[in-house]
Design an enzyme around this catalytic site. Structure first.
Site, PDB file in Angstrom:
ATOM      1  N   TYR A 294       5.486  -3.269  15.303  1.00 33.67           N
ATOM      2  CA  TYR A 294       4.204  -3.423  14.216  1.00 33.67           C
ATOM      3  C   TYR A 294       3.804  -5.165  14.707  1.00 33.67           C
ATOM      4  O   TYR A 294       4.837  -5.758  14.489  1.00 33.67           O
ATOM      5  CB  TYR A 294       4.568  -3.187  13.077  1.00 33.67           C
ATOM      6  CG  TYR A 294       3.382  -3.143  12.103  1.00 33.67           C
ATOM      7  CD1 TYR A 294       2.704  -1.921  11.867  1.00 33.67           C
ATOM      8  CD2 TYR A 294       2.993  -3.994  11.267  1.00 33.67           C
ATOM      9  CE1 TYR A 294       1.572  -1.724  11.045  1.00 33.67           C
ATOM     10  CE2 TYR A 294       1.684  -4.078  10.554  1.00 33.67           C
ATOM     11  CZ  TYR A 294       1.105  -2.862  10.431  1.00 33.67           C
ATOM     12  OH  TYR A 294       0.116  -2.740   9.414  1.00 33.67           O
ATOM     13  N   TYR A 344      -6.434  -2.951  14.833  1.00 33.21           N
ATOM     14  CA  TYR A 344      -5.687  -2.839  13.622  1.00 33.21           C
ATOM     15  C   TYR A 344      -5.995  -1.763  12.768  1.00 33.21           C
ATOM     16  O   TYR A 344      -7.145  -1.676  12.106  1.00 33.21           O
ATOM     17  CB  TYR A 344      -5.765  -4.264  12.886  1.00 33.21           C
ATOM     18  CG  TYR A 344      -5.111  -4.113  11.470  1.00 33.21           C
ATOM     19  CD1 TYR A 344      -3.563  -4.343  11.326  1.00 33.21           C
ATOM     20  CD2 TYR A 344      -5.814  -4.191  10.324  1.00 33.21           C
ATOM     21  CE1 TYR A 344      -2.926  -4.269  10.171  1.00 33.21           C
ATOM     22  CE2 TYR A 344      -5.165  -4.205   9.124  1.00 33.21           C
ATOM     23  CZ  TYR A 344      -3.755  -4.165   9.002  1.00 33.21           C
ATOM     24  OH  TYR A 344      -2.978  -4.436   7.682  1.00 33.21           O
TER      25      TYR A 344
END
Ligand SMILES: [Zn+2]
Lengths: 390, 317, 135
Positions: A294, A344
């Protein structure tokens, strides 16, 4: 002892295009992604009997079910803590399938995070309510410490102090992600790599973070189909088996602001996820051919490499040096370009990339992939997955 | 814009305030008269207060008090200087005089908060102890540019604290206008406050940095919470932190703009010698000068009429 | 004096309004009863020389009137725990102070009453009184 390992698989993936302005409602985005994932698996929406999404998702499960023509649902759940939910959705789905609560579960995340509500913008309401989270935020918001970049920067500064890391070490992560995105047509930054000098010259967001340390803001949606490994073997696509899935929160945990425990130089909640993943899978870092980490902010990619055991504490700056996490490096990280380069979508696009790497269909395919590790949001209670090829 | 002369004045006032605050609590003389029925009767008559527990011996004897008590709001009356004039040497008096000399001759009280621990009985002789807790400004108000001065008075009977008062005045340079109450725009980033955290914000309003402490095992804790994680105790108390610390980590916020703040600004995690960390802004210090390990001390900044935030400035080590 | 009923002390319940005529006698007698001899509370000439239009109530009196207003309602057995006020426009002699209030919250026996005292110029005092009601 009963184990979840190997019982379920991701059988289908789907996504919308990633943009800065989708021009349509979040519910429509969700429906499009679910259709794409179900089609990819070769199933019909009527066969879906479970739905999982993020607590933060604005589309109720029943609304998505109505749009796509899902009938009876026997399981629906939501996972908390922002992007920390991503791999958690697959854990919840896998548990439902393994226990018989549902047979075919779709995990989804859909938002107009750029054209609608932007997480990077200060929101005075964060500290406005006397809920436990509002009170927690109230130790920070009154001082203007109220954006994700600000919260992460506080850890990044301490990390630099503890291990002698520099802004350039963070920059190497951004350079790697943009290199990968440059050759991924689905990425927002397709064809737009950056240099370390450009990273260093980009404006300050919250020191020590430059603009290019921060992921982009995107509109889009992603969906995944989880079903039993046995059933997945008979579907269109080769299964991405869920070898391990875990959530994690640490002692003294807060939402992005765990400034009051330990030495602020690590991510203890990711340590919790890591030990669960390694013990459930029986694997170790050397068994991983590519990792999806991430990357909403570059510094936490370094801390994750350490927490997951790819290198020792404080050694990530050496691990990322000389292209160490680039496609031809010692551990290719985020071959799709991550959230810094592709989009994102709260980590869900990373899970689809992991599935493509397992299938051997990624645009930046890593050779000989057997196991892919995926992580979710950092600085928050989080989650992780190990997906494997059969 | 402040001119050089103005900032010189400000520096002098700020330095004086620092010394007056550091002087701590200063006790005055005991009340000229002990708590007595005649003064209570005059007060009750003037106020139109017919409450019999103040004046009716028989009624008071049968009440929860068991005897005549003084009206709580009379607490300050007992220690008023009277016609002989007031305090000129206490920490607050010196501060107010210095503001007068600097042209801030106007005065208007803005806040008065009294807490009564118990009612006083006839014959008790309270002593008022005063400590200055804050100076903030200069601020532009409806009355003119001025400084807010805050002090806290604690009344003791023997050595038992019986009542407290936080008092705040605005000392302003009068402008040619009719006086109006001071009004500030509400600060947009006000904290959410609940039963578990109110003591902290209340402390900030009184110029105190209150750190929760377990009443049973003594464990300090910040941010505070309802249950001691070490021993499960619900017996919460707090200690007053010394108000010094060291920068443990910090950031400089540049983008995006934050409502109610001017960018760039510095936010730090401060490690306190009391054994906890706390987040706050570092002010009166260029961002480039801030570093991990820098010694700091607390100051209190008025954000609007309601909210005072503890902030941090560099401290000589 | 009476003790209010349960109904009357519920959150949201309003207190009966109280109007106090601020005669010069009121202003002077309360100033002296609170031992406050500052000229602006009894000497018209000195008050006007300072830019005020007349003598006006001192703060100790404002606190006293707020306390009286709430205990008139709560009865002689209530215990006053604290008074927090913000001070606004002056209350001049010749004006009238109108006190109003409502129960802002109640936790067990502890009641918080919001009080607002207005004069012709606007809010003279706003704040809260915390008290403990008898069981
Ligand atoms: Zn304890």
């Amino acid at each position: 002892m009963y184990s979840l390992s190997g019982r379920t698989a991701i059988a289908g993936i789907g996504a919308t295009e990633f943009s800065k302005e989708s021009g349509r409602s979040e519910l429509q985005l969700a429906a499009e992604a679910v259709f794409a994932a179900v089609d990819d698996a070769g199933l019909s929406p009527a066969e879906v009997d479970g739905l999982v999404t993020f607590t933060q998702d604005a589309n109720q499960e029943i609304a998505v079910a109505r749009e796509v023509g899902i009938g009876d649902l026997t399981f629906f759940s939501r996972v908390e803590y922002g992007g920390g939910a991503a791999c958690g959705t697959v854990l919840h789905a896998a548990m439902a399938v393994a226990t018989g609560a549902a047979s075919t579960v779709v995990c989804y995340r859909a938002f107009n995070e750029r054209s609608g509500r932007r997480f990077g913008q200060p929101d005075p309401r964060l500290g406005g309510q006397p809920s436990s989270q509002g009170v927690e935020m109230s130790w920070h918001v009154p001082y203007g410490l109220m954006t994700p970049a600000g919260w992460v920067a506080m850890f990044a500064r301490r990390y630099m102090h503890a291990f002698g890391a520099t802004s350039e070490d963070f920059g190497r992560v951004a350079v790697a992600m943009r290199r990968h995105a440059a050759t991924n047509p689905a990425a927002w930054f397709h064809g737009r790599p950056i240099t370390l000098e450009e990273h260093q010259r980009s404006r300050w967001i919250v020191e020590p973070l430059h603009l290019l340390d921060c992921c982009q803001e995107s509109d889009g949606a992603v969906a995944l189909v989880v079903t039993s490994a046995d059933r997945a073997r008979h579907l269109r696509r080769s299964p991405a088996v869920v070898t391990a899935a875990a959530q994690g929160a640490g002692r003294g945990q807060m939402m992005m602001t765990s400034f009051y425990r330990d030495d602020m130089s690590g991510l203890p909640e990711m340590g919790v996820v890591a030990s669960a993943l390694w013990s459930m899978s029986g694997l170790s870092p050397k068994d991983i051919q590519t990792a999806i980490l991430y990357d909403h902010f570059t510094p936490f990619v370094l801390s994750q490499l350490e927490e997951l055991g790819f290198c020792g504490r404080g050694e990530a700056k050496d691990f990322v040096a000389d292209g160490g996490i680039e496609i031809d490096g010692r551990l290719p990280v985020n071959p799709h370009g991550g959230q810094l380069g592709e989009a994102y979508i709260h980590g869900m696009n990373g899970i689809t990339e992991a599935v493509r790497q397992i299938r051997g269909t990624a645009v930046n395919q890593v050779a000989g992939v057997r196991n892919v590790l995926v992580t979710a949001g950092t600085g928050v209670p989080t989650s992780g997955l190990v997906l494997s090829r059969e | 814009m402040t001119t050089t002369a103005e900032s010189g004045v400000h520096q002098r006032l700020a330095d004086l305030a620092e010394r007056q605050i550091a002087a701590g609590e200063v006790r005055g003389a005991p009340a000229a008269d002990p708590v007595n029925l005649p003064m209570i009767r005059h007060w009750a008559a003037a106020m139109g207060d017919a409450n019999p527990v103040y004046t009716d011996e028989e009624f008071a004897a049968g009440s929860a008090h068991g005897a005549i008590v003084a009206p709580p709001a009379m607490i300050q009356v007992w220690t008023m200087a009277g016609l002989d004039g007031g305090d000129t040497v206490g920490p607050v008096a010196v501060m107010l005089a210095a503001l007068d000399e600097s042209g801030f001759t106007g005065v208007v009280a803005t806040n008065c908060e009294q807490t009564y621990h118990r009612y006083l009985r006839l014959g008790e002789r309270p002593v008022a102890a005063t400590r200055m807790s804050g100076l903030s400004g200069p601020k532009t108000t409806a009355l003119g540019v001025g400084y807010f001065v805050t002090w806290v008075v604690t009344w003791y009977s023997d050595d038992e604290p019986v009542a407290e008062m936080m008092f705040r005045v605005l000392k302003f340079r009068p402008v040619e206008r009719n006086p109006e109450p001071a009004k500030h725009d509400p600060y947009p980033l006000a904290p959410a406050v609940n039963r578990d955290t109110a003591f902290f914000w209340e402390g900030a309003r009184q110029g105190e940095l209150r750190i929760q402490k377990c009443g049973d095992c003594g464990e300090p804790r910040h941010p505070p919470g309802p249950v001691c994680p070490t021993c499960r105790s619900l017996n919460r108390t707090y200690t007053l932190a010394a108000g010094v610390g060291e920068v443990y980590s910090y950031v400089v916020h540049h983008n995006p703009p934050v409502p109610g703040r001017e960018i760039p600004f510095v936010v730090a995690v401060i490690a306190l010698p009391e054994g906890v960390r706390i987040v706050g802004n570092i002010v009166e210090c260029a961002a480039e000068k801030v570093g991990i390990g820098m010694p700091v001390r607390v100051v209190y900044r008025e954000m609007d009429d309601e909210l005072i935030l503890p902030m941090w400035i560099p401290r000589e080590s | 004096m009476r003790t209010p009923t349960e109904q009357e002390t519920r959150a949201g319940a309003a207190l009966p309004e109280l109007r106090i005529e601020l005669t010069p006698t009121t202003v002077v007698s309360t100033a002296l009863a609170t031992m406050d001899f500052t000229p602006v509370h009894h000497d018209v000439e000195k008050a006007t020389a300072q830019g005020s239009k007349d003598i006006f109530l001192n703060i100790l009196t404002t606190m006293g009137l707020v306390e009286r207003y709430v205990t008139d309602w709560a009865g002689p057995d209530a215990l006053v725990r604290g008074i927090n006020v913000r001070l606004g426009v002056p209350a001049y002699a010749g004006d009238a102070l109108i006190l109003g209030g409502r129960v802002a919250g109640r936790e067990g026996d502890e009641v918080t009453v919001e009080v607002r005292g207005t004069v012709s110029l606007g809010d003279h005092v706003t704040g809260t009184v915390r008290l403990l009601l008898p069981r």
